[in-house]
Design a protein around this motif. Sequence first.
Motif, short mmCIF file in Angstrom:
data_model
loop_
_atom_site.label_atom_id
_atom_site.label_comp_id
_atom_site.label_asym_id
_atom_site.label_seq_id
_atom_site.Cartn_x
_atom_site.Cartn_y
_atom_site.Cartn_z
N LEU A 153 71.15 -94.15 6.50
CA LEU A 153 70.20 -94.53 7.55
C LEU A 153 69.04 -93.54 7.59
O LEU A 153 67.87 -93.94 7.55
CB LEU A 153 70.89 -94.58 8.91
CG LEU A 153 69.96 -94.73 10.11
CD1 LEU A 153 69.21 -96.06 10.08
CD2 LEU A 153 70.75 -94.57 11.41
N TYR A 154 69.34 -92.26 7.69
CA TYR A 154 68.28 -91.27 7.84
C TYR A 154 67.34 -91.25 6.64
O TYR A 154 66.12 -91.18 6.81
CB TYR A 154 68.87 -89.88 8.10
CG TYR A 154 69.79 -89.82 9.29
CD1 TYR A 154 69.54 -90.60 10.44
CD2 TYR A 154 70.93 -89.03 9.29
CE1 TYR A 154 70.39 -90.56 11.53
CE2 TYR A 154 71.77 -88.99 10.38
CZ TYR A 154 71.50 -89.75 11.50
OH TYR A 154 72.34 -89.72 12.58
N ARG A 155 67.88 -91.34 5.46
CA ARG A 155 67.02 -91.36 4.26
C ARG A 155 66.15 -92.61 4.26
O ARG A 155 64.97 -92.55 3.92
CB ARG A 155 67.86 -91.29 2.99
CG ARG A 155 68.59 -89.97 2.81
CD ARG A 155 67.66 -88.79 2.77
NE ARG A 155 68.37 -87.60 2.34
CZ ARG A 155 67.96 -86.37 2.57
NH1 ARG A 155 66.82 -86.16 3.22
NH2 ARG A 155 68.65 -85.34 2.14
N SER A 156 66.72 -93.76 4.66
CA SER A 156 65.94 -94.99 4.65
C SER A 156 64.83 -94.98 5.69
O SER A 156 63.85 -95.71 5.57
CB SER A 156 66.85 -96.21 4.88
OG SER A 156 67.27 -96.28 6.22
N GLY A 158 63.05 -92.29 6.21
CA GLY A 158 62.07 -91.30 5.76
C GLY A 158 62.40 -89.87 6.09
O GLY A 158 61.57 -88.98 5.90
N PHE A 159 63.61 -89.59 6.56
CA PHE A 159 63.99 -88.21 6.87
C PHE A 159 64.19 -87.44 5.57
O PHE A 159 64.81 -87.93 4.63
CB PHE A 159 65.28 -88.17 7.70
CG PHE A 159 65.07 -88.42 9.16
CD1 PHE A 159 64.91 -87.37 10.05
CD2 PHE A 159 65.04 -89.71 9.65
CE1 PHE A 159 64.73 -87.60 11.40
CE2 PHE A 159 64.86 -89.96 11.01
CZ PHE A 159 64.71 -88.91 11.88
N SER A 160 63.65 -86.22 5.54
CA SER A 160 63.81 -85.33 4.39
C SER A 160 64.45 -84.02 4.87
O SER A 160 64.60 -83.79 6.06
CB SER A 160 62.45 -85.06 3.72
OG SER A 160 61.57 -84.46 4.64
N ASP A 161 64.79 -83.17 3.93
CA ASP A 161 65.50 -81.92 4.24
C ASP A 161 64.57 -80.90 4.89
O ASP A 161 63.48 -80.64 4.40
CB ASP A 161 66.07 -81.30 2.97
CG ASP A 161 67.11 -82.16 2.30
OD1 ASP A 161 67.60 -83.12 2.93
OD2 ASP A 161 67.43 -81.89 1.12
N LEU A 162 65.04 -80.32 5.98
CA LEU A 162 64.42 -79.12 6.55
C LEU A 162 65.34 -77.93 6.27
O LEU A 162 64.89 -76.90 5.80
CB LEU A 162 64.18 -79.29 8.05
CG LEU A 162 63.50 -78.15 8.77
CD1 LEU A 162 62.09 -77.89 8.21
CD2 LEU A 162 63.42 -78.42 10.27
#
Length: 188
Positions: A153-156, A158-162
Motif C-alpha cells: 500500500l505505502y509503495r503504491s 508513493g512513499f519512499s524511504d526516510l
Amino acid sequence: MSPIIRKLSIPEFTINAPVLVDVYIDAMNYDKAIRDTRIEVWRRNSQNPGFTAVAAVIDDQVVGIAYGFNGSPDHWWQHQLRRGLRQQGGPTEEEIHIIYDYFEVAEVHVQPGFQGHGIGRKMMHELLKDAASSHAILSTPEIDEEANHAFSLYRSLGFSDLLRDFRFDGDQRAFAVLITPLPLQHSL
C-alpha cells in the motif's frame, strides 16, 4: 463488500476509541493486555493540532481505522526522527524542512479478514486529502522483502524511504520510516 469511509469527529473518535483500538490489536496481532493503555494514548493523540481520523465501515462494523496529526518538535516521535536522521549522517537541509512540516500518519489498520481489498488505500486518500503539510510520514515494522499488504500500500501511494532498520526508543523491532509528498499523486 464496499466499505463506507468516513471522517470521525474528535468526540466520535474518543467515544469509539475502544472499538477502534480493538481493530488495531487484531490487525497487529497484539496482546489484548495493551488495550486500556492504547485507548488512553489514542484519546490523547486526538488533541494534537491537525488531528484527523477516518474509519472504514461495512454493515455497521468498523473494519479499518486511520488517524494522524501535524508533526511537532515537541512530540516524542519527531525527537526519534531527528535522532535517526543524525545516526545516518543528517539531517540534510531538505530533511530539516520536512521534519518541521509534515503530517504524521500515526495509525493505519484494517481487520485481517478485510486486508488486501483496497480499504487501506481508500482510508489513506481520505485521511491525507486535506492535510496542509508538505509531506506525510509514517513508520511500519520491517518485513523481509517488504512482503505484506502495508508495504504494498505505502509503495503504491508513493512513499519512499526516510529511515530503514530504525529502532524507536523502547521498542526492539526494526522499523521503516517512509515519506511521501502531499497531496498524494497516486489515484484510487
